[in-house]
Scaffold this motif. Structure first.
Motif, PDB file in Angstrom:
ATOM      1  N   ALA A 139       0.839  -1.209   0.000  1.00  0.00           N
ATOM      2  CA  ALA A 139       0.000   0.000   0.000  1.00  0.00           C
ATOM      3  C   ALA A 139       0.871   1.255   0.000  1.00  0.00           C
ATOM      4  N   TYR A 140       1.947   1.252   0.801  1.00  0.00           N
ATOM      5  CA  TYR A 140       2.841   2.414   0.826  1.00  0.00           C
ATOM      6  C   TYR A 140       3.533   2.594  -0.523  1.00  0.00           C
ATOM      7  N   THR A 141       3.934   1.496  -1.142  1.00  0.00           N
ATOM      8  CA  THR A 141       4.573   1.576  -2.463  1.00  0.00           C
ATOM      9  C   THR A 141       3.598   2.131  -3.492  1.00  0.00           C
ATOM     10  N   THR A 142       2.370   1.653  -3.447  1.00  0.00           N
ATOM     11  CA  THR A 142       1.346   2.137  -4.386  1.00  0.00           C
ATOM     12  C   THR A 142       1.084   3.622  -4.169  1.00  0.00           C
ATOM     13  N   ARG A 143       1.015   4.044  -2.898  1.00  0.00           N
ATOM     14  CA  ARG A 143       0.782   5.459  -2.601  1.00  0.00           C
ATOM     15  C   ARG A 143       1.909   6.316  -3.150  1.00  0.00           C
ATOM     16  N   ASN A 144       3.161   5.868  -2.961  1.00  0.00           N
ATOM     17  CA  ASN A 144       4.301   6.635  -3.468  1.00  0.00           C
ATOM     18  C   ASN A 144       4.282   6.713  -4.984  1.00  0.00           C
ATOM     19  N   GLN A 145       3.927   5.608  -5.640  1.00  0.00           N
ATOM     20  CA  GLN A 145       3.855   5.626  -7.101  1.00  0.00           C
ATOM     21  C   GLN A 145       2.747   6.557  -7.589  1.00  0.00           C
ATOM     22  N   LEU A 146       1.600   6.541  -6.921  1.00  0.00           N
ATOM     23  CA  LEU A 146       0.508   7.437  -7.314  1.00  0.00           C
ATOM     24  C   LEU A 146       0.889   8.903  -7.097  1.00  0.00           C
ATOM     25  N   GLY A 200       1.082  11.675  -9.978  1.00  0.00           N
ATOM     26  CA  GLY A 200       0.356  12.942  -9.858  1.00  0.00           C
ATOM     27  C   GLY A 200       1.259  14.133 -10.107  1.00  0.00           C
ATOM     28  N   GLN A 201       2.501  14.062  -9.611  1.00  0.00           N
ATOM     29  CA  GLN A 201       3.453  15.142  -9.854  1.00  0.00           C
ATOM     30  C   GLN A 201       3.793  15.249 -11.328  1.00  0.00           C
TER      31      GLN A 201
END
Length: 124
Positions: A58-65, A69-70
């Motif tokens: 979940a943390y990896t997915t959040r960082n990728q998202l 977004g950036q």
């Protein structure tokens, strides 16, 4: 404590007996309290490991998202800069978006009329 251990042992016997695996139920019946507690601890450790893996994903997915977004924000800024420099492109994009809005309104109207007619036909 003894009643809890007996309840836990009965619970383990019921669960292992339902799988059709006779060897595990005979092993559980010969287990002592210490062995049952060790098995329970191992089960809890495995559950924590699985939870840690899911959280890491979940943390990896959040960082990728966040990075995506950036990237999208940067590209939006670049497109805005290009549109600002060339008014003809900005005008063309405006026409496309207004035509898209008009098409969406037409489709919504047709769907509304069809839905109304369907409900009216069913009610008759």
């Amino acid at each position: 404590m003894q009643a809890n251990a007996a309840s836990s042992k009965a619970h383990a016997n019921l669960l292992s007996g339902g799988t059709g695996n006779r060897s595990s139920s005979s092993e559980n019946s010969g287990m002592g309290l210490h062995d049952m507690m060790l098995n329970e601890r191992n089960n809890i450790d495995r559950a924590h490991g699985i939870a840690d893996t899911v959280l890491e994903q979940a943390y990896t997915t959040r960082n990728q998202l966040n990075s995506q977004g950036q990237i999208l924000a940067k590209s939006r800024g670049r497109i805005g800069g290009v549109l600002g420099r060339f008014p003809a492109i900005n005008n063309l994009v405006g026409k496309i978006s207004s035509k898209k809005r008009r098409d969406q309104l037409i489709v919504a109207g047709v769907l509304g009329v069809c839905t109304f007619l369907l409900i009216w036909a069913v009610a008759r």
